[in-house]
Motif scaffolding. Structure first.
Motif, PDB file in Angstrom:
ATOM      1  N   ARG A  60       0.782  -1.294   0.027  1.00  0.00           N
ATOM      2  CA  ARG A  60       0.057  -0.043   0.087  1.00  0.00           C
ATOM      3  C   ARG A  60       1.097   1.375  -0.147  1.00  0.00           C
ATOM      4  NH1 ARG A  60      -2.637  -2.683   3.679  1.00  0.00           N
ATOM      5  NH2 ARG A  60      -2.042  -1.579   5.434  1.00  0.00           N
ATOM      6  N   ASN A  61       0.235   2.286  -0.674  1.00  0.00           N
ATOM      7  CA  ASN A  61       1.011   3.308  -0.879  1.00  0.00           C
ATOM      8  C   ASN A  61       0.147   4.627  -0.785  1.00  0.00           C
ATOM      9  OD1 ASN A  61       2.395   5.577  -1.582  1.00  0.00           O
ATOM     10  ND2 ASN A  61       4.022   4.702  -2.366  1.00  0.00           N
ATOM     11  N   GLY A  62      -0.358   5.028   0.369  1.00  0.00           N
ATOM     12  CA  GLY A  62      -1.608   6.101   0.316  1.00  0.00           C
ATOM     13  C   GLY A  62      -1.304   7.398  -0.472  1.00  0.00           C
ATOM     14  N   ALA A  63      -0.008   7.725  -0.219  1.00  0.00           N
ATOM     15  CA  ALA A  63       0.384   9.072  -0.631  1.00  0.00           C
ATOM     16  C   ALA A  63       0.325   9.050  -2.117  1.00  0.00           C
ATOM     17  CB  ALA A  63       1.832   9.471  -0.108  1.00  0.00           C
ATOM     18  N   GLU A  64       0.928   7.768  -2.793  1.00  0.00           N
ATOM     19  CA  GLU A  64       1.080   7.810  -4.342  1.00  0.00           C
ATOM     20  C   GLU A  64      -0.487   7.895  -4.733  1.00  0.00           C
ATOM     21  OE1 GLU A  64       2.680   4.760  -7.911  1.00  0.00           O
ATOM     22  OE2 GLU A  64       3.340   4.616  -5.915  1.00  0.00           O
ATOM     23  N   ALA A  65      -1.240   6.930  -3.873  1.00  0.00           N
ATOM     24  CA  ALA A  65      -2.638   6.577  -4.429  1.00  0.00           C
ATOM     25  C   ALA A  65      -3.318   8.301  -4.512  1.00  0.00           C
ATOM     26  CB  ALA A  65      -3.060   5.711  -3.416  1.00  0.00           C
ATOM     27  N   GLN A  66      -3.334   8.980  -3.531  1.00  0.00           N
ATOM     28  CA  GLN A  66      -3.698  10.258  -3.197  1.00  0.00           C
ATOM     29  C   GLN A  66      -3.358  11.356  -4.482  1.00  0.00           C
ATOM     30  OE1 GLN A  66      -3.339  12.280   0.359  1.00  0.00           O
ATOM     31  NE2 GLN A  66      -4.773  14.000  -0.307  1.00  0.00           N
ATOM     32  N   GLU A  67      -2.015  11.243  -4.797  1.00  0.00           N
ATOM     33  CA  GLU A  67      -1.543  12.035  -5.829  1.00  0.00           C
ATOM     34  C   GLU A  67      -2.558  11.734  -7.142  1.00  0.00           C
ATOM     35  OE1 GLU A  67       2.614  11.955  -6.905  1.00  0.00           O
ATOM     36  OE2 GLU A  67       2.992  12.162  -4.568  1.00  0.00           O
ATOM     37  N   ILE A  68      -2.557  10.376  -7.318  1.00  0.00           N
ATOM     38  CA  ILE A  68      -3.381   9.749  -8.603  1.00  0.00           C
ATOM     39  C   ILE A  68      -4.946  10.224  -8.404  1.00  0.00           C
ATOM     40  CG2 ILE A  68      -4.187   8.043  -9.979  1.00  0.00           C
ATOM     41  CD1 ILE A  68      -1.470   6.512  -9.003  1.00  0.00           C
ATOM     42  N   ALA A  69      -5.444  10.131  -7.245  1.00  0.00           N
ATOM     43  CA  ALA A  69      -6.921  10.464  -6.963  1.00  0.00           C
ATOM     44  C   ALA A  69      -7.162  11.948  -7.364  1.00  0.00           C
ATOM     45  CB  ALA A  69      -7.369  10.058  -5.692  1.00  0.00           C
ATOM     46  N   VAL A  70      -6.366  12.855  -6.885  1.00  0.00           N
ATOM     47  CA  VAL A  70      -6.515  14.073  -7.054  1.00  0.00           C
ATOM     48  C   VAL A  70      -6.523  14.722  -8.347  1.00  0.00           C
ATOM     49  CG1 VAL A  70      -5.372  16.425  -6.557  1.00  0.00           C
ATOM     50  CG2 VAL A  70      -5.504  14.842  -4.648  1.00  0.00           C
ATOM     51  N   ILE A  71      -5.652  13.946  -9.212  1.00  0.00           N
ATOM     52  CA  ILE A  71      -5.881  14.137 -10.653  1.00  0.00           C
ATOM     53  C   ILE A  71      -6.567  13.629 -11.459  1.00  0.00           C
ATOM     54  CG2 ILE A  71      -4.423  13.440 -12.715  1.00  0.00           C
ATOM     55  CD1 ILE A  71      -1.805  13.433 -11.101  1.00  0.00           C
ATOM     56  N   LEU A  72      -7.245  12.449 -10.740  1.00  0.00           N
ATOM     57  CA  LEU A  72      -8.534  12.017 -11.441  1.00  0.00           C
ATOM     58  C   LEU A  72      -9.775  13.032 -11.026  1.00  0.00           C
ATOM     59  CD1 LEU A  72      -8.541   8.303 -10.596  1.00  0.00           C
ATOM     60  CD2 LEU A  72      -8.527   9.249 -12.871  1.00  0.00           C
ATOM     61  N   CYS A  73     -10.023  13.376  -9.670  1.00  0.00           N
ATOM     62  CA  CYS A  73     -11.057  14.244  -9.560  1.00  0.00           C
ATOM     63  C   CYS A  73     -11.031  15.722  -9.952  1.00  0.00           C
ATOM     64  CB  CYS A  73     -10.834  14.285  -7.810  1.00  0.00           C
ATOM     65  SG  CYS A  73     -11.607  12.718  -7.398  1.00  0.00           S
ATOM     66  N   THR A  74      -9.706  15.968 -10.418  1.00  0.00           N
ATOM     67  CA  THR A  74      -9.734  17.318 -11.038  1.00  0.00           C
ATOM     68  C   THR A  74      -9.561  17.380 -12.413  1.00  0.00           C
ATOM     69  OG1 THR A  74      -7.316  17.636 -10.606  1.00  0.00           O
ATOM     70  CG2 THR A  74      -8.624  18.363  -8.669  1.00  0.00           C
ATOM     71  N   GLY A  75      -9.728  16.059 -12.960  1.00  0.00           N
ATOM     72  CA  GLY A  75      -9.393  16.132 -14.395  1.00  0.00           C
ATOM     73  C   GLY A  75     -10.713  15.150 -15.086  1.00  0.00           C
ATOM     74  N   VAL A  76      -9.979  13.996 -15.643  1.00  0.00           N
ATOM     75  CA  VAL A  76     -10.732  13.298 -16.481  1.00  0.00           C
ATOM     76  C   VAL A  76     -11.828  12.375 -15.590  1.00  0.00           C
ATOM     77  CG1 VAL A  76      -9.471  11.266 -16.192  1.00  0.00           C
ATOM     78  CG2 VAL A  76     -10.884  11.411 -18.191  1.00  0.00           C
ATOM     79  N   GLY A  77     -11.732  12.473 -14.229  1.00  0.00           N
ATOM     80  CA  GLY A  77     -12.756  11.575 -13.401  1.00  0.00           C
ATOM     81  C   GLY A  77     -13.620  12.423 -12.441  1.00  0.00           C
ATOM     82  N   ALA A  78     -13.523  13.717 -12.902  1.00  0.00           N
ATOM     83  CA  ALA A  78     -14.353  14.615 -12.100  1.00  0.00           C
ATOM     84  C   ALA A  78     -15.647  14.467 -11.782  1.00  0.00           C
ATOM     85  CB  ALA A  78     -13.917  16.151 -12.543  1.00  0.00           C
ATOM     86  N   ALA A  79     -16.445  13.940 -12.677  1.00  0.00           N
ATOM     87  CA  ALA A  79     -17.735  13.759 -12.742  1.00  0.00           C
ATOM     88  C   ALA A  79     -18.035  12.414 -12.085  1.00  0.00           C
ATOM     89  CB  ALA A  79     -18.574  13.951 -13.996  1.00  0.00           C
ATOM     90  N   HIS A  80     -17.289  11.450 -12.115  1.00  0.00           N
ATOM     91  CA  HIS A  80     -17.349  10.197 -11.637  1.00  0.00           C
ATOM     92  C   HIS A  80     -17.403   9.906 -10.317  1.00  0.00           C
ATOM     93  CE1 HIS A  80     -17.228   8.851 -15.936  1.00  0.00           C
ATOM     94  NE2 HIS A  80     -15.973   9.615 -15.885  1.00  0.00           N
TER      95      HIS A  80
END
Length: 141
Positions: A60-80
């Motif tokens: 597990r790597n919560g920090a790396e996961a969060q970096e990706i999640a922030v990108i998703l939620c502010t970009g391509v995945g914002a409406a998902h």
């Protein structure tokens, strides 16, 4: 050999690794896929989810996961809704349960705006209930 520019073969390989509980191989494959398909939201989402919820503590790597999640939620995945669900899991893994509850609630609001599979909503609700009692989610749960 995997066709590096198509999502399907990568996803199928990862599914096979996960079915065999070969989490390290799944993470390595998702990282490779992300390098080849940097704009692919599904690959990014699957990697973030596994990094945040893997049952193997050492992977597990919560920090790396969060970096990706922030990108998703502010970009391509914002409406998902799933993007916010993933972000919530990342925050819970990092011990930020207040943030996890907030993102999980955002996921449910988004879900209700564009309803989908009721089982998916139920799973989100169960994860939220865990975050409320300071319990991070694991994919084996």
């Amino acid at each position: 050999a995997i066709e590096p520019t198509r999502e399907g073969p990568w996803v199928n390989l990862v599914r096979a690794y996960l079915a065999g509980q070969r989490y390290a191989d799944a993470i390595t494959t998702l990282r490779s896929a992300r390098e080849k398909l940097p704009k692919n939201g599904k690959i990014a989402a699957d990697l973030a989810w596994l990094l945040a919820t893997c049952p193997d503590d050492q992977l597990r790597n919560g920090a790396e996961a969060q970096e990706i999640a922030v990108i998703l939620c502010t970009g391509v995945g914002a409406a998902h809704p799933s993007s916010y669900d993933i972000w919530a899991a990342c925050l819970a893994e990092l011990g930020d349960f207040e943030g996890a509850v907030d993102k999980a609630q955002q996921a449910l609001i988004l879900f209700d705006e564009t309803p989908g599979d009721p089982q998916q909503r139920l799973a989100m609700e169960q994860r939220l209930a865990g975050y409320l009692v300071k319990k991070p989610h694991r994919i084996s749960d």
